[in-house]
Design a protein around this motif. Structure first.
Motif, mmCIF file in Angstrom:
data_model
loop_
_atom_site.group_PDB
_atom_site.id
_atom_site.type_symbol
_atom_site.label_atom_id
_atom_site.label_comp_id
_atom_site.label_asym_id
_atom_site.label_seq_id
_atom_site.Cartn_x
_atom_site.Cartn_y
_atom_site.Cartn_z
ATOM 1 N N UNK A 58 -21.785 -31.094 -3.361
ATOM 2 C CA UNK A 58 -23.163 -31.402 -3.729
ATOM 3 C C UNK A 58 -23.532 -30.950 -5.129
ATOM 4 N N UNK A 59 -22.648 -31.286 -6.096
ATOM 5 C CA UNK A 59 -23.037 -31.073 -7.483
ATOM 6 C C UNK A 59 -22.738 -32.378 -8.204
ATOM 7 N N UNK A 60 -23.693 -32.882 -8.985
ATOM 8 C CA UNK A 60 -23.504 -34.224 -9.558
ATOM 9 C C UNK A 60 -22.255 -34.353 -10.419
ATOM 10 N N UNK A 61 -21.937 -33.292 -11.215
ATOM 11 C CA UNK A 61 -20.757 -33.397 -12.076
ATOM 12 C C UNK A 61 -19.483 -33.457 -11.243
ATOM 13 N N UNK A 64 -19.096 -36.782 -9.769
ATOM 14 C CA UNK A 64 -18.601 -37.751 -10.755
ATOM 15 C C UNK A 64 -17.091 -37.613 -10.917
ATOM 16 N N UNK A 65 -16.618 -36.345 -11.006
ATOM 17 C CA UNK A 65 -15.189 -36.106 -11.161
ATOM 18 C C UNK A 65 -14.423 -36.637 -9.954
ATOM 19 N N UNK A 66 -14.943 -36.316 -8.754
ATOM 20 C CA UNK A 66 -14.248 -36.747 -7.546
ATOM 21 C C UNK A 66 -14.196 -38.266 -7.482
ATOM 22 N N UNK A 67 -15.317 -38.886 -7.860
ATOM 23 C CA UNK A 67 -15.334 -40.343 -7.841
ATOM 24 C C UNK A 67 -14.319 -40.915 -8.829
ATOM 25 N N UNK A 68 -14.214 -40.270 -10.017
ATOM 26 C CA UNK A 68 -13.247 -40.785 -10.996
ATOM 27 C C UNK A 68 -11.816 -40.569 -10.500
ATOM 28 N N UNK A 69 -11.592 -39.456 -9.769
ATOM 29 C CA UNK A 69 -10.265 -39.242 -9.192
ATOM 30 C C UNK A 69 -9.912 -40.410 -8.273
ATOM 31 N N UNK A 70 -10.863 -40.774 -7.436
ATOM 32 C CA UNK A 70 -10.583 -41.852 -6.488
ATOM 33 C C UNK A 70 -10.340 -43.167 -7.220
ATOM 34 N N UNK B 53 -13.148 -25.458 -0.004
ATOM 35 C CA UNK B 53 -12.878 -24.278 0.820
ATOM 36 C C UNK B 53 -12.925 -23.003 -0.013
ATOM 37 N N UNK B 54 -12.291 -23.034 -1.197
ATOM 38 C CA UNK B 54 -12.281 -21.843 -2.045
ATOM 39 C C UNK B 54 -13.499 -21.773 -2.955
ATOM 40 N N UNK B 55 -14.326 -22.825 -2.937
ATOM 41 C CA UNK B 55 -15.529 -22.916 -3.789
ATOM 42 C C UNK B 55 -15.179 -22.722 -5.267
ATOM 43 N N UNK B 56 -14.135 -23.406 -5.698
ATOM 44 C CA UNK B 56 -13.665 -23.280 -7.069
ATOM 45 C C UNK B 56 -13.523 -24.696 -7.636
ATOM 46 N N UNK B 57 -14.490 -25.074 -8.487
ATOM 47 C CA UNK B 57 -14.497 -26.467 -8.943
ATOM 48 C C UNK B 57 -13.393 -26.757 -9.946
ATOM 49 N N UNK B 58 -12.749 -25.720 -10.504
ATOM 50 C CA UNK B 58 -11.693 -26.000 -11.474
ATOM 51 C C UNK B 58 -10.465 -26.612 -10.790
#
Lengths: 101, 89, 329
Positions: A58-61, A64-70, B53-58
């Motif tokens: 639930x974070x917009x950025x 966006x990243x996840x969508x670009x991955x897909x 799960x790890x709450x690490x966006x990197x």
């Protein structure tokens, strides 16, 4: 609460498609049908899992990243499906030619 | 919720372990290459779930790295092995 | 509960490593190695070392995979009628002379056992305070970056990083020495497939942008010069595979400049800093951030050029004399 339920459902559906893809890769008789199983089912599975995680994080950025991955996966996967299939067909053709000549 | 994520991750890891069977068996090199696509996609899914799960966006960056390099191996196989055909007598 | 993930990852990694060594065919080895890289990347993530995970992902899944495929093709190409040779390559101990190999085997087992013992002891003695983490964290404000790993790599231990760039360049020189400089030759086959060309055209800017992002992101989080360099090197490899080899298109001096600029700039900067009265690579804290960014960018360009050159040279090198190699077999 309702968000978590949706996340769980999306992840479970994604896992189902991954299992289907893996079983297809293991059980199908030849390369072309295996390609079909893998590049369709797995991408759908990744799509569902990506949607579930985007909802959970639930974070917009990040979304966006996840969508670009897909999106990149869809592109790369369909292209590599075509490339592998063509490669295999050429190999088989040249093998047949050798056997006949 | 965390317990559920762990189950999903373990399930996907077992998926990869199952896919190894095709690397072992796969009669042609293309079959084996196919499984790298399977590993790549499943690995990305694992990384996505781990990011939650790890709450690490990197961790998303690791997934993108896999993502943009996945096609390199396929193009490598197709272009490198194609040259072989034209040269064999 | 999360110990379940860790144990599966550990078992998978060790099992794959063993399979890499023991698989009877080379093709199996190559693709199992890919899976091994994936398992290692996931393990690094679990250990909290995202920097290493990105590097592992980039090198194992991208660069090494392509290099191995190239090498694999040469194996099946140089000995087309000796396929059984290829299959037997991994079964090095033939049955008739096991006795003469007894001593080397014993030595190998003893050495391995000793190594394992040393490794176990090292694991046992990991200090509780996390080693030098506290020291690195304390000096972080002076380093010009906010991520401790980047601070260590490019400021506190910049000397090591500088030499690492040199090592990669040295590897390229070794390849030149063995196989001759085939870097500036055009490969015979261009990409005739329109879809292939399009996908190369699409992924080139994506790779460049993501590499640049990782390079800049290294200031605040996991990322940095090496990760960016592998992604940029992948651009060169893709273009080479698509029939547009970078090094035979650009002028020769530019290629040489790209290969050496990182090393040379690092060296000049170090000497200038020494001339200014400091130690080698002791950046003034006020300008450290900018200097590190410049050094990282140039180093990434150099490493990327070196990786591209390694692949291009190897790819050009072996398809030259197939008959010669075959006759010597």
């Amino acid at each position: 609460m309702i968000k978590e339920v949706i996340t769980v459902i999306l992840l479970v559906v994604g896992c189902f498609f991954f299992l289907a893809g893996t079983l297809g890769v293991l059980r199908f008789p030849d390369l072309f049908s295996r390609l079909h199983a893998l590049t369709k089912a797995d991408n759908l599975g990744l799509g569902f899992i990506a949607a579930g995680m985007a909802l959970h994080i639930a974070s917009p950025w990040a979304a966006l990243k996840i969508f670009s991955i897909w999106l990149f996966t869809l592109l790369a996967s369909s292209t590599s499906c075509y490339l592998i299939a063509r490669f295999q067909r050429e190999q088989e053709q040249s093998k047949n030619k050798k056997e006949r000549g | 919720m965390d317990g559920f994520f762990i189950i999903v991750i373990v399930f996907l890891l077992l998926n990869i372990a199952l896919g190894l069977f095709r690397v072992w068996r796969g009669p042609t090199v293309a079959d084996r290459l196919l499984t790298t696509q399977l590993f790549g996609t499943t690995g990305m899914a694992i990384l996505l779930v781990m990011a939650g799960y790890l709450k690490d966006l990197t961790l998303l960056n690791v997934a993108i790295t896999f993502n943009v390099l996945a096609v390199l191996l396929v193009i490598g196989l197709v272009q490198v092995w194609k040259k072989k055909k034209g040269e064999t007598p | 509960m999360s110990v379940l993930i860790d144990s599966i990852l550990a078992i998978l990694a060790v099992y794959l490593a063993l399979q890499c060594l023991l698989a009877p065919r080379l093709t199996q080895t190559v693709f199992i190695f890919f899976a091994f890289g994936l398992a290692l990347a996931l393990a690094w993530v679990r250990l909290g070392a995202v920097d290493v995970a990105i590097t592992e992902a980039a090198i194992a899944s991208g660069f090494l995979g392509v290099l191995f495929l190239d090498a694999l093709r040469d194996f099946s190409f140089t000995a087309p009628n000796k396929r059984e040779n290829l299959e037997a390559v991994h079964d090095p101990l033939s049955r008739n002379d096991t006795k003469s190999l007894l001593l080397p085997r014993l030595a190998l087992w003893l050495g391995l056992g000793l190594f394992l013992l040393i490794a176990l002891e090292a694991v046992w003695k990991i200090p509780d305070g996390g080693g030098l983490t506290a020291a690195a964290e304390a000096l972080l404000p002076e380093s010009g970056v906010e991520h401790p790993v980047t601070a260590v790599l490019l400021n506190f231990r910049a000397y090591d990083t500088w030499l690492e760039i040199g090592v990669i360049l040295l590897g390229l020189l070794a390849i030149f020495a063995v196989g001759g400089i085939k870097l500036y030759r055009k490969p015979g086959v261009a990409a005739d497939d329109p879809l292939l060309r399009q996908v190369i055209l699409f992924f080139t800017p994506v790779l460049f942008l993501f590499g640049a992002f990782l390079l800049y992101f290294g200031k605040t989080g996991p990322g940095g010069a090496f990760q960016a360099a592998v992604l940029w090197g992948a651009i060169g490899i893709l273009l080479h595979l698509g029939g547009r080899p970078v090094f035979s298109v650009i002028p020769r001096w530019l290629g040489q400049l790209l290969l050496t600029v990182g090393l040379v700039f690092f060296l000049v900067l170090g000497f200038l800093l020494m001339a200014g009265g400091g130690a080698l690579f002791e950046y003034p804290p006020a300008h450290a951030g900018v200097l590190i960014l410049i050094v990282e960018t140039l180093a990434a360009i150099s490493i990327a050029a070196a990786l591209t050159a390694i692949f291009a040279n190897l790819n050009q090198m072996k398809k030259e004399e197939p008959n010669e190699i075959e006759s010597t077999n």
